[in-house]
Motif scaffolding. Structure first.
Motif, PDB file in Angstrom:
ATOM      1  N   ASN B  89       0.815  -1.219   0.000  1.00 56.15           N
ATOM      2  CA  ASN B  89       0.000   0.000   0.000  1.00 56.15           C
ATOM      3  C   ASN B  89       0.847   1.266   0.000  1.00 56.15           C
ATOM      4  N   ASP B 171      -6.186   9.730  -2.081  1.00 53.10           N
ATOM      5  CA  ASP B 171      -6.825  10.356  -0.919  1.00 53.10           C
ATOM      6  C   ASP B 171      -5.880  11.265  -0.140  1.00 53.10           C
ATOM      7  N   LYS B 202      -8.320   5.341  -3.806  1.00 57.86           N
ATOM      8  CA  LYS B 202      -8.026   4.928  -2.436  1.00 57.86           C
ATOM      9  C   LYS B 202      -7.342   3.565  -2.382  1.00 57.86           C
ATOM     10  N   GLU B 204      -6.357   0.004  -2.189  1.00 64.38           N
ATOM     11  CA  GLU B 204      -7.102  -1.227  -1.894  1.00 64.38           C
ATOM     12  C   GLU B 204      -8.543  -0.966  -1.442  1.00 64.38           C
ATOM     13  N   HIS B 205      -8.907   0.310  -1.262  1.00 66.65           N
ATOM     14  CA  HIS B 205     -10.270   0.618  -0.840  1.00 66.65           C
ATOM     15  C   HIS B 205     -11.140   1.138  -1.978  1.00 66.65           C
ATOM     16  N   SER B 217     -19.258   5.479  -4.990  1.00 68.77           N
ATOM     17  CA  SER B 217     -18.202   4.734  -4.334  1.00 68.77           C
ATOM     18  C   SER B 217     -17.936   3.454  -5.119  1.00 68.77           C
ATOM     19  N   PRO B 219     -15.949  -0.019  -5.689  1.00 69.14           N
ATOM     20  CA  PRO B 219     -15.181  -0.956  -4.870  1.00 69.14           C
ATOM     21  C   PRO B 219     -13.821  -1.236  -5.503  1.00 69.14           C
ATOM     22  N   ALA B 220     -12.920  -1.773  -4.711  1.00 66.13           N
ATOM     23  CA  ALA B 220     -11.657  -2.272  -5.260  1.00 66.13           C
ATOM     24  C   ALA B 220     -11.840  -3.738  -5.598  1.00 66.13           C
ATOM     25  N   PRO B 222     -11.017  -7.410  -5.324  1.00 67.73           N
ATOM     26  CA  PRO B 222     -10.297  -8.117  -4.258  1.00 67.73           C
ATOM     27  C   PRO B 222      -9.181  -8.980  -4.828  1.00 67.73           C
ATOM     28  N   MET B 223      -7.959  -8.542  -4.648  1.00 64.16           N
ATOM     29  CA  MET B 223      -6.835  -9.229  -5.267  1.00 64.16           C
ATOM     30  C   MET B 223      -5.976  -9.903  -4.217  1.00 64.16           C
ATOM     31  N   SER B 297     -20.389  -5.274  -5.409  1.00 62.75           N
ATOM     32  CA  SER B 297     -21.013  -4.208  -4.634  1.00 62.75           C
ATOM     33  C   SER B 297     -22.533  -4.233  -4.715  1.00 62.75           C
TER      34      SER B 297
END
Lengths: 302, 302
Positions: B89, B171, B202, B204-205, B217, B219-220, B222-223, B297
């Motif tokens: 990150n 962010d 953001k 991973e967010h 919003s 989503p990321a 999921p990796m 989502s």
């Protein structure tokens, strides 16, 4: 539905002001949030003689059953004090006084033992286990915990994890518990410890719901005015369990809804200081905000 | 569609390995990502005589028009080196060598000047402005920037902001540029500087898309296996602008889709080292991943 957790007097400093000895505690926030979905909510916990009457009245007004609340007349209520950073995403604990919690031995009243759903608020995992031992096969067991217990009561916490359906914790706690930086891998490691459902709270970034088959990314409600983040996690847990207990439906689709209802209650909680955000929310307000969450993340292919 | 940005040789250390002098740079990632939505993509940039032939071939294979690429035979290509932390990150920049970028004066070829969409990659805002000055009223101007320019070329950056439609940043950069910790307030402050659309990445967010009326919003993805985050932000920008330029539709619903296509390309990018993640993706793979984002989502009221 049964809730075990702390009833506390919180002293909080935020960039917007401070309060001393405000009513708080995980059981208070969880019970209040869940009370918007079913009643009565039954609380097992302990307070000292100094716990204010208006704190109990707040719960009674929400139709919370306090028969399982132990009042130690000559004891002092659990106290926590903390200071939030200017962006409200982090906080420092300034002090923790266990007081009557130090010798607390939770007793679940006979009439509470057949409860269908239980929410184990963020307290010593030894106490969480003790409560589970007194219940007759609850269908839904949701547990909240924190870094403090992961670090200091790891073995006890792992015994608790073997006996729950759903664990709720935040992203740094998930990494701490699993010793794995990648959240998706961390989720799998934690689910292998017991809970088939794991919810990772990410504060201003929303929450992740994971099961063996599912990853669901819930958005955070975009808030310009967060006054006091205290109780947000507990309100999330309360809204989540309250919805599950009301619907008695553990399907993936309903788990997703429960996460959004949890997020909804958390968003109301942080709009005011202490427990004031969980007073007098209307059903319509809850439905409106639930729909705002949907609008926030909805998109179409064409 | 026109892209201006860096073409670079990156030396990268991640917990999984390291590479020296790998082909990279914002213009390379943006052009490659956008090339999955329309062609030709036209690049304005500069390299030294040491830029490898296979780097140019990679772009040519993606049907990228390199007529605007200046090659300084006796100069050295821009170099960046960085090291990622164990959770991927965060990263530290180890060194930056501007080399041929130091005296770069972007010249937009006559044939490029009527371009409809332009993506100003993350370079000196003075160069971004110079490119805008050479264009005839592009309909869509998307700009990426970073903390380095916010801190060192604030006045120039603000001139650029007045002339763009969409700003993309992360962010922490949004908080830095706006001097406001709350992201929703920060977004409003930044939009008042010029861009009517602001995207806050953001990591991973996921990402937030905001306009005056909208908060979306995303989503990321999921990796579990991120090999190299380098270029993720640029691939996001490329996928985003590529989709907008292809559809020529700046409606809110289409902006949301563009954010998801940007996230899609970024997710492919980080699965492999350097530019390898952006080679040979099929249209079907892109559509599948777009739908995964929706599944991730999606929730229903009942």
């Amino acid at each position: 539905m049964l809730v075990v957790g702390s009833l506390a007097l919180d002293s909080i400093e935020t960039p917007f002001g401070s309060v001393r000895d405000a009513v708080g505690g995980s059981a208070v926030y969880i019970a209040a949030a869940a009370s918007y979905f079913l009643s009565p909510i039954r609380v097992v916990g302990v307070v000292g003689g100094d716990f204010p009457r208006h704190g109990l009245k707040f719960l009674e007004d929400r139709n919370v059953d306090l028969d399982g609340l132990e009042i130690v007349r000559d004891g002092k209520t659990f106290r926590w004090s903390g200071r939030y950073h200017y962006d409200l995403n982090e906080r420092d604990t300034l002090s923790t006084e266990l007081n009557v919690f130090e010798k607390f031995n939770p007793k679940v009243p006979e009439s509470f033992r057949k409860t269908r759903a239980v929410c184990l608020g963020n307290i010593d995992p030894v106490l969480q286990l003790s409560v589970l031992d007194q219940l007759e096969k609850p269908r839904i067991v949701v547990c909240d915990t924190m870094n403090y217990w992961i670090e200091r009561k790891n073995a006890d916490l792992k015994k608790t994890l073997e006996r729950i359906n759903v664990l709720i914790l935040n992203d740094s706690e998930a990494r701490l518990l699993s010793r794995e930086p990648n959240l998706i891998k961390a989720a799998r490691v934690i689910r292998s410890m017991g809970p088939s459902v794991l919810i990772i709270k990410k504060g201003e970034h929303g929450a992740l719901l994971t099961t063996e088959q599912l990853v669901f990314s819930a958005p955070a409600y975009p808030m310009e005015n967060i006054f006091d983040p205290t109780g947000a996690g507990d309100s999330f847990a309360g809204g989540f369990v309250g919805w599950l207990a009301r619907t008695d439906d553990m399907s993936e689709e309903n788990l997703k809804r429960a996460v959004i209802y949890g997020s909804t209650l958390a968003s109301f909680c942080v709009e005011k200081f202490s427990i004031d955000g969980l007073r007098d929310i209307t059903y319509l307000q809850i439905q409106d905000r639930f729909r705002s969450f949907r609008e926030l993340s909805r998109f179409d292919e064409d």
